[in-house]
Design a protein around this motif. Structure first.
Motif, short mmCIF file in Angstrom:
data_model
loop_
_atom_site.label_atom_id
_atom_site.label_comp_id
_atom_site.label_asym_id
_atom_site.label_seq_id
_atom_site.Cartn_x
_atom_site.Cartn_y
_atom_site.Cartn_z
N ALA A 66 0.61 -3.35 8.11
CA ALA A 66 -0.57 -3.24 8.75
C ALA A 66 -1.87 -3.52 7.19
CB ALA A 66 -1.07 -2.57 9.43
N THR A 67 -3.07 -4.45 7.72
CA THR A 67 -3.46 -5.02 6.88
C THR A 67 -4.49 -4.59 7.65
OG1 THR A 67 -2.96 -7.48 7.55
CG2 THR A 67 -2.34 -6.62 5.69
N THR A 68 -6.23 -4.14 6.69
CA THR A 68 -7.46 -4.46 7.29
C THR A 68 -8.34 -6.19 6.40
OG1 THR A 68 -8.59 -3.49 5.64
CG2 THR A 68 -7.38 -2.20 7.23
N ASP A 69 -9.66 -6.13 6.97
CA ASP A 69 -9.70 -7.43 6.02
C ASP A 69 -10.23 -6.99 4.67
OD1 ASP A 69 -12.09 -4.77 6.68
OD2 ASP A 69 -13.34 -6.14 6.99
N SER A 70 -9.74 -5.97 4.43
CA SER A 70 -9.96 -5.39 2.91
C SER A 70 -9.27 -5.56 1.87
CB SER A 70 -11.25 -4.50 2.75
OG SER A 70 -10.48 -3.02 3.26
N GLY A 71 -7.71 -5.63 2.67
CA GLY A 71 -6.36 -5.59 2.07
C GLY A 71 -5.60 -4.65 2.96
N PRO A 72 -4.75 -3.57 2.04
CA PRO A 72 -3.63 -2.93 3.64
C PRO A 72 -4.14 -1.97 3.39
CG PRO A 72 -2.56 -3.12 0.99
CD PRO A 72 -3.62 -4.02 0.94
N LEU A 73 -3.51 -1.48 4.77
CA LEU A 73 -4.61 -0.27 5.48
C LEU A 73 -4.34 0.93 5.18
CD1 LEU A 73 -5.73 0.50 9.13
CD2 LEU A 73 -3.22 1.01 9.75
N PRO A 74 -5.93 1.56 4.91
CA PRO A 74 -6.41 2.80 4.25
C PRO A 74 -4.65 3.80 4.51
CG PRO A 74 -8.31 1.88 4.53
CD PRO A 74 -6.92 1.45 5.72
N PRO A 75 -4.13 4.73 3.84
CA PRO A 75 -3.53 6.17 4.03
C PRO A 75 -4.63 6.67 4.99
CG PRO A 75 -4.42 6.53 1.66
CD PRO A 75 -4.28 4.99 2.46
N ALA A 76 -3.37 7.53 5.41
CA ALA A 76 -3.74 8.47 7.04
C ALA A 76 -4.11 9.69 6.66
CB ALA A 76 -3.13 9.25 7.87
N GLY A 77 -5.19 10.51 6.99
CA GLY A 77 -5.82 11.13 6.00
C GLY A 77 -5.13 13.40 6.82
N ALA A 78 -5.43 14.21 5.88
CA ALA A 78 -4.75 15.31 6.82
C ALA A 78 -4.80 14.96 8.13
CB ALA A 78 -5.32 16.83 6.74
N GLU A 79 -5.70 14.92 9.19
CA GLU A 79 -5.81 14.72 10.69
C GLU A 79 -4.54 14.28 11.01
OE1 GLU A 79 -7.12 11.89 14.15
OE2 GLU A 79 -7.97 11.64 12.47
N VAL A 80 -4.05 13.28 11.12
CA VAL A 80 -1.68 13.22 11.46
C VAL A 80 -1.37 14.40 11.31
CG1 VAL A 80 -0.18 11.73 10.73
CG2 VAL A 80 -2.40 10.83 11.03
N ALA A 81 -1.05 14.89 10.46
CA ALA A 81 -0.41 15.79 9.79
C ALA A 81 -0.50 17.29 10.65
CB ALA A 81 -0.28 16.50 8.39
N ALA A 82 -1.97 17.33 10.78
CA ALA A 82 -2.57 18.16 11.45
C ALA A 82 -2.05 18.34 13.26
CB ALA A 82 -4.06 18.99 11.64
N ARG A 83 -1.39 16.95 13.26
CA ARG A 83 -1.26 16.97 14.81
C ARG A 83 -0.31 17.61 16.06
NH1 ARG A 83 -1.88 10.48 15.36
NH2 ARG A 83 -4.33 10.41 15.33
N PHE A 84 -0.79 18.07 16.76
CA PHE A 84 0.71 18.93 17.32
C PHE A 84 0.52 20.13 16.60
CE2 PHE A 84 1.46 15.33 19.48
CZ PHE A 84 0.66 14.32 20.41
N ALA A 85 0.03 20.95 15.74
CA ALA A 85 -0.08 21.87 14.66
C ALA A 85 0.53 23.67 15.22
CB ALA A 85 -0.39 21.85 13.86
N ALA A 86 -0.45 22.99 16.47
CA ALA A 86 -1.07 24.80 17.15
C ALA A 86 0.55 24.60 17.88
CB ALA A 86 -1.73 24.44 18.19
N ASP A 127 -3.64 6.19 17.98
CA ASP A 127 -3.08 6.88 17.25
C ASP A 127 -2.85 6.56 16.19
OD1 ASP A 127 -0.48 8.70 17.43
OD2 ASP A 127 0.43 6.86 16.93
N ALA A 128 -2.61 5.33 15.60
CA ALA A 128 -2.31 5.16 14.30
C ALA A 128 -3.29 4.17 13.09
CB ALA A 128 -1.09 4.00 14.69
N VAL A 129 -4.30 3.72 14.30
CA VAL A 129 -5.52 2.80 13.64
C VAL A 129 -6.91 3.89 13.32
CG1 VAL A 129 -6.54 1.10 13.20
CG2 VAL A 129 -4.44 0.58 14.00
N VAL A 130 -7.35 4.72 14.03
CA VAL A 130 -8.55 5.31 13.64
C VAL A 130 -8.32 6.06 12.48
CG1 VAL A 130 -9.99 7.18 14.47
CG2 VAL A 130 -9.51 4.72 15.94
N PRO A 131 -7.38 7.27 12.63
CA PRO A 131 -6.97 8.00 11.41
C PRO A 131 -6.78 7.07 9.83
CG PRO A 131 -5.56 8.85 12.94
CD PRO A 131 -6.11 7.04 13.00
#
Length: 284
Positions: free
Chosen positions: A264-284, A30-34
């Motif tokens: 939240a952090t990764t091996d290179s710093g802060p977790l990157p921002p989420a893309g449009a995928e999260v905003a599109a969830r449950f859109a239909a 839910d939170a990391v893959v995007p």
């Protein structure tokens, strides 16, 4: 912490033993893959502590996930980092499409029947593609979703009326069991649904609620054959459960994403921002 959240965490702990690995899977899906797919152990433990899960339990669960080929792990300094393997990512992609995707399309009125010729491995493959079973050698689909291949005869069947179509669906798929799962989900999150409409939680509470929500919802939707509405009982609880899940998810998503941005952090710093995928969830 909002009044409705501790009972939801208690509900999670009511299943024993605690399935920490399953919760980790939900967090990543839910939170990391995007957001690129990599998360530090430090960030993951900050999340799981909010669920009242001990660090040792989480570390053990992660070791099992790595050993089973779902995650890979590496270290930089004193911190460990995790991401999905290719196998894990493929499984996540299939689950994500079912959890957040659109409802089933309108039914064409025709069932796709596959008569299996003797022992073969098609049955498991067809079940994974959404087919139900009318007999040991007769599989049924609400649409043509798989190739027949060798060892199967494809037929088409158009029921005379809607009642007959629904009876066939109830025989071939676990409709009653899935309905019970959706009803339990709706009852569990009814109070949260009412509360977030007026006062959405903030900070880590928002992320905890979102993870709990998807963790419970997927227990129903991943068992759901996602049949068209024409093949389901008129009082089917799946639609109301999806609406409730979507309402809560959209209410808490901004605050949950803000917490991830800040913490939240990764091996290179802060977790990157989420893309449009999260905003599109449950859109239909």
């Amino acid at each position: 912490m909002p009044d409705f959240l501790p009972p939801l965490i208690d509900h999670f702990h009511a299943r024993t033993p605690i399935r920490a690995g399953s919760l980790v899977v939900t967090v990543f899906g839910d939170a990391v893959v995007p957001r690129g797919g990599v998360l530090s152990l430090e960030s993951l433990l900050a999340i799981t502590r909010a669920f009242r899960i001990g660090d040792g339990v989480v570390r053990t669960a992660l070791s099992r996930l790595v050993a089973d080929g779902w995650f890979e792990r590496w270290k930089l300094g004193r911190n460990s980092f995790y991401r999905l393997t290719g196998t894990g990512a493929a499984a996540f992609a299939r689950a994500t499409a079912r959890i957040y995707g659109a409802p089933a399309p309108v039914w064409s009125g025709t069932f796709d029947l596959l008569l299996l010729d003797g022992p073969n491995d098609l049955r498991a493959e067809l079940t994974g593609a959404g087919y139900g079973s009318l007999a040991p050698d007769l599989m049924i689909g609400s649409r043509q979703a798989a190739e027949a291949g060798e060892g199967a005869l494809r037929l088409a069947a158009r029921p005379e009326d809607a009642a007959t179509a629904r009876r066939l669906a109830a025989r071939a798929w676990p409709v009653a069991e899935v309905a019970d799962r959706y009803a339990r989900f709706a009852a569990t999150f009814a109070a949260a649904g009412k509360a977030v409409a007026a006062h959405p939680p903030v900070g880590l509470d928002a992320l905890v609620l979102r993870i709990l929500l998807i963790h419970e919802y997927r227990r129903a939707v991943l068992k759901d054959p996602l049949l068209p509405a024409d093949l389901l009982p008129e009082d089917w609880p799946g639609a109301a459960a999806r609406d409730l899940c979507a309402t809560i998810y959209r209410a808490v998503a901004p605050a949950a994403e803000a917490w991830l941005d800040a913490n939240a952090t990764t091996d290179s710093g802060p977790l990157p921002p989420a893309g449009a995928e999260v905003a599109a969830r449950f859109a239909a």
